[in-house]
Design an enzyme around this catalytic site. Structure first.
Site, PDB file in Angstrom:
ATOM      1  N   HIS A   8      39.027  73.936  -9.767  1.00 40.43           N
ATOM      2  CA  HIS A   8      37.883  73.288  -9.119  1.00 40.43           C
ATOM      3  C   HIS A   8      36.673  73.184 -10.051  1.00 40.43           C
ATOM      4  O   HIS A   8      36.586  73.863 -11.074  1.00 40.43           O
ATOM      5  CB  HIS A   8      37.473  74.076  -7.867  1.00 40.43           C
ATOM      6  CG  HIS A   8      37.059  75.489  -8.170  1.00 40.43           C
ATOM      7  ND1 HIS A   8      35.815  75.813  -8.675  1.00 40.43           N
ATOM      8  CD2 HIS A   8      37.732  76.646  -8.073  1.00 40.43           C
ATOM      9  CE1 HIS A   8      35.735  77.115  -8.866  1.00 40.43           C
ATOM     10  NE2 HIS A   8      36.891  77.648  -8.508  1.00 40.43           N
ATOM     11  N   GLU A  82      42.057  81.173  -3.809  1.00 46.40           N
ATOM     12  CA  GLU A  82      41.837  82.138  -4.884  1.00 46.40           C
ATOM     13  C   GLU A  82      42.364  83.522  -4.503  1.00 46.40           C
ATOM     14  O   GLU A  82      42.493  83.868  -3.317  1.00 46.40           O
ATOM     15  CB  GLU A  82      40.339  82.215  -5.219  1.00 46.40           C
ATOM     16  CG  GLU A  82      39.976  83.149  -6.369  1.00 46.40           C
ATOM     17  CD  GLU A  82      40.627  82.762  -7.697  1.00 46.40           C
ATOM     18  OE1 GLU A  82      41.860  82.938  -7.813  1.00 46.40           O
ATOM     19  OE2 GLU A  82      39.913  82.322  -8.606  1.00 46.40           O
TER      20      GLU A  82
END
Length: 243
Positions: A8, A82
């Site tokens: 990202h 994550e």
């Protein structure tokens, strides 16, 4: 299948070096939006048949420009997020960052029983991440792009790439919007064909001053001797996994 794993864009937590893994998570900085905006042009000559993102806001914001340019929907999958920091969540001190990285890379080199303080172990992480990759493999896409996270991408590659050693991912950084390409399947094995540690949009949208703990190499965080010792102590685990 060809998997393009894209980290990202930059977040405020990346800038300040904070372990920020909870949902829904922060959005992107101004630079992060610029990084995301450059992805479509950077992949202009690359076919993308399907686009996926994690449940954290930052991956969806990063995926949106590519989705708009290609006319693709962003499919949000539950396991691509994550690696949870557990009791280390919200911390930025060096000891916490090193503990986080050492734990995650212990998984990457075979020690799945290692547990994040107050958080998951390697079985938990690979169970949910592999499940989502398997669901992507069941689609008819030849090339799938998935926007995920620095720690998650690097550890998954460390465990699954058959053509490089696990310490490759531990020693090499992965900047915001850096891209990693893996080709193959769980049945055939995965081959790492690309590791771009800088932003896909070029050095103009890189931020060398950001602390960015989950994009940092283990060597940079723990020191080369300690990183090497950690890898070497798990050689047996690696051999067992690769049989």
């Amino acid at each position: 299948m060809r998997l393009m794993l894209i980290r990202h864009g930059q977040t405020p937590s990346n800038v300040h070096g904070v372990l920020d893994t909870a949902r829904p998570g922060p959005g992107l900085t101004e630079l992060g939006h610029e990084q995301a905006a450059r992805i479509p042009e950077s992949l202009a000559d690359t076919p993308v048949d399907a686009l996926f993102a994690s449940t954290l806001v930052r991956t969806q914001l990063t995926a949106n420009p590519l989705a708009a340019e290609r006319g693709l929907d962003v499919a949000v999958l539950p396991g691509l997020h994550e690696i949870e920091a557990g009791e280390l969540e919200g911390r930025s001190d060096r000891d916490s960052v090193v503990t986080y990285l050492k734990t995650t890379f212990a998984w990457g080199i075979g020690d799945l029983d290692a547990r994040m303080p107050g958080g998951p172990d390697g079985h938990d992480f690979f169970g949910r991440f592999d499940s989502d990759i398997e669901s992507i493999l069941q689609t008819d896409a030849r090339t799938a792009a998935l926007v995920s996270h620095g720690g998650a991408i690097r550890v998954w590659v460390a465990r699954n790439a058959t053509n490089v050693g696990p310490k490759f991912a531990a020693e090499n950084a992965l900047d915001n919007t850096g891209i990693v390409v893996m080709e193959g399947s769980f049945a055939e094995g995965w081959v790492l064909t690309r590791w771009q540690d800088r932003p896909i949009g070029g050095t103009e949208v890189a931020d060398a001053s950001a602390a960015d703990p989950t994009g940092e190499g283990l060597r940079g965080a723990a020191g080369s001797e300690e990183a090497a010792a950690l890898v070497e102590s798990n050689v047996e685990h690696i051999a067992q996994h690769r049989k």
